[in-house]
Design a protein around this motif. Structure first.
Motif, PDB file in Angstrom:
ATOM      1  N   LEU A 104      30.423 106.814  93.372  1.00  0.00           N
ATOM      2  CA  LEU A 104      30.439 106.279  94.736  1.00  0.00           C
ATOM      3  C   LEU A 104      30.406 107.417  95.750  1.00  0.00           C
ATOM      4  O   LEU A 104      29.669 107.367  96.732  1.00  0.00           O
ATOM      5  CB  LEU A 104      31.675 105.404  94.956  1.00  0.00           C
ATOM      6  CG  LEU A 104      31.717 104.089  94.179  1.00  0.00           C
ATOM      7  CD1 LEU A 104      33.087 103.435  94.313  1.00  0.00           C
ATOM      8  CD2 LEU A 104      30.607 103.161  94.631  1.00  0.00           C
ATOM      9  N   HIS A 106      23.124  97.799 104.797  1.00  0.00           N
ATOM     10  CA  HIS A 106      23.846  97.105 103.727  1.00  0.00           C
ATOM     11  C   HIS A 106      24.684  95.945 104.262  1.00  0.00           C
ATOM     12  O   HIS A 106      25.203  96.004 105.366  1.00  0.00           O
ATOM     13  CB  HIS A 106      24.798  98.072 103.007  1.00  0.00           C
ATOM     14  CG  HIS A 106      24.128  99.238 102.376  1.00  0.00           C
ATOM     15  ND1 HIS A 106      23.468  99.166 101.160  1.00  0.00           N
ATOM     16  CD2 HIS A 106      24.021 100.528 102.776  1.00  0.00           C
ATOM     17  CE1 HIS A 106      22.988 100.361 100.856  1.00  0.00           C
ATOM     18  NE2 HIS A 106      23.309 101.210 101.814  1.00  0.00           N
ATOM     19  N   VAL A 115      30.314  96.782  94.519  1.00  0.00           N
ATOM     20  CA  VAL A 115      29.823  98.114  94.151  1.00  0.00           C
ATOM     21  C   VAL A 115      30.821  98.870  93.272  1.00  0.00           C
ATOM     22  O   VAL A 115      30.421  99.648  92.405  1.00  0.00           O
ATOM     23  CB  VAL A 115      29.429  98.923  95.411  1.00  0.00           C
ATOM     24  CG1 VAL A 115      30.633  99.366  96.220  1.00  0.00           C
ATOM     25  CG2 VAL A 115      28.560 100.107  95.048  1.00  0.00           C
ATOM     26  N   ARG A 129      30.291  98.481  89.604  1.00  0.00           N
ATOM     27  CA  ARG A 129      29.079  99.098  89.041  1.00  0.00           C
ATOM     28  C   ARG A 129      29.162 100.620  88.944  1.00  0.00           C
ATOM     29  O   ARG A 129      28.451 101.230  88.142  1.00  0.00           O
ATOM     30  CB  ARG A 129      27.867  98.703  89.886  1.00  0.00           C
ATOM     31  CG  ARG A 129      27.592  97.213  89.879  1.00  0.00           C
ATOM     32  CD  ARG A 129      26.304  96.839  90.579  1.00  0.00           C
ATOM     33  NE  ARG A 129      26.229  97.175  91.988  1.00  0.00           N
ATOM     34  CZ  ARG A 129      26.667  96.403  92.984  1.00  0.00           C
ATOM     35  NH1 ARG A 129      27.261  95.253  92.721  1.00  0.00           N
ATOM     36  NH2 ARG A 129      26.521  96.776  94.236  1.00  0.00           N
ATOM     37  N   LEU A 180      26.780  95.863  99.310  1.00  0.00           N
ATOM     38  CA  LEU A 180      27.818  96.720  98.756  1.00  0.00           C
ATOM     39  C   LEU A 180      28.958  95.915  98.139  1.00  0.00           C
ATOM     40  O   LEU A 180      29.877  96.484  97.549  1.00  0.00           O
ATOM     41  CB  LEU A 180      28.346  97.686  99.818  1.00  0.00           C
ATOM     42  CG  LEU A 180      27.305  98.679 100.327  1.00  0.00           C
ATOM     43  CD1 LEU A 180      27.898  99.585 101.393  1.00  0.00           C
ATOM     44  CD2 LEU A 180      26.707  99.491  99.196  1.00  0.00           C
TER      45      LEU A 180
END
Length: 134
Positions: free
Chosen positions: A83, A46, A74, A77, A71
């Protein structure tokens, strides 16, 4: 870079120069775990801009992968529970993922050593770090 990312990057640089882990927040420790090749190693797959820009963080600069999604953002989202699940065992959210389970050995074979890659405390810190990535 956002103000939060700049603050985290500056604190990570300070930690790298002083070696005083007691002053780091859970999120800051989580970012170190994410960059550490012996722990989370998230940057192998990532991109994490705040880590890419952090000087003195082993594994962070110039070695980030693009196999998995970035990421960055993130936390916009997914909520904290989601997470944490991604880190614990992403297969429960996306069954065909290639992301390894960091918090369980269930469904794995030949783990060496025979323990999850991250402790529950380390997963909490990585989750706290991910929650800052907006």
């Amino acid at each position: 870079m956002s103000g939060t990312h700049l603050r985290l990057a500056m604190l990570l640089c300070l930690w790298a120069s002083t070696g005083t882990a007691q002053t780091l927040s859970d999120a800051e420790q989580g970012l170190r775990i994410m960059a550490n090749r012996q722990q989370g190693n998230c940057v192998t797959c990532h991109q994490v801009s705040v880590l890419r820009d952090a000087k003195g963080i082993d594994g962070a600069a110039g070695k980030q992968g693009d196999f998995g999604p970035s990421l960055d953002g993130v936390a916009t989202r997914y909520n904290a529970t989601q997470l944490r699940q991604w880190v614990m065992d992403a297969r429960l959210l996306k069954p065909n993922t290639l992301m390894p389970p960091f918090g369980t050995l269930e469904g794995t074979t030949q783990a060496n050593p025979a323990r999850p890659m991250l402790t529950p405390e380390e997963i909490d810190k990585v989750t706290a770090a991910l929650a800052t990535l907006r």
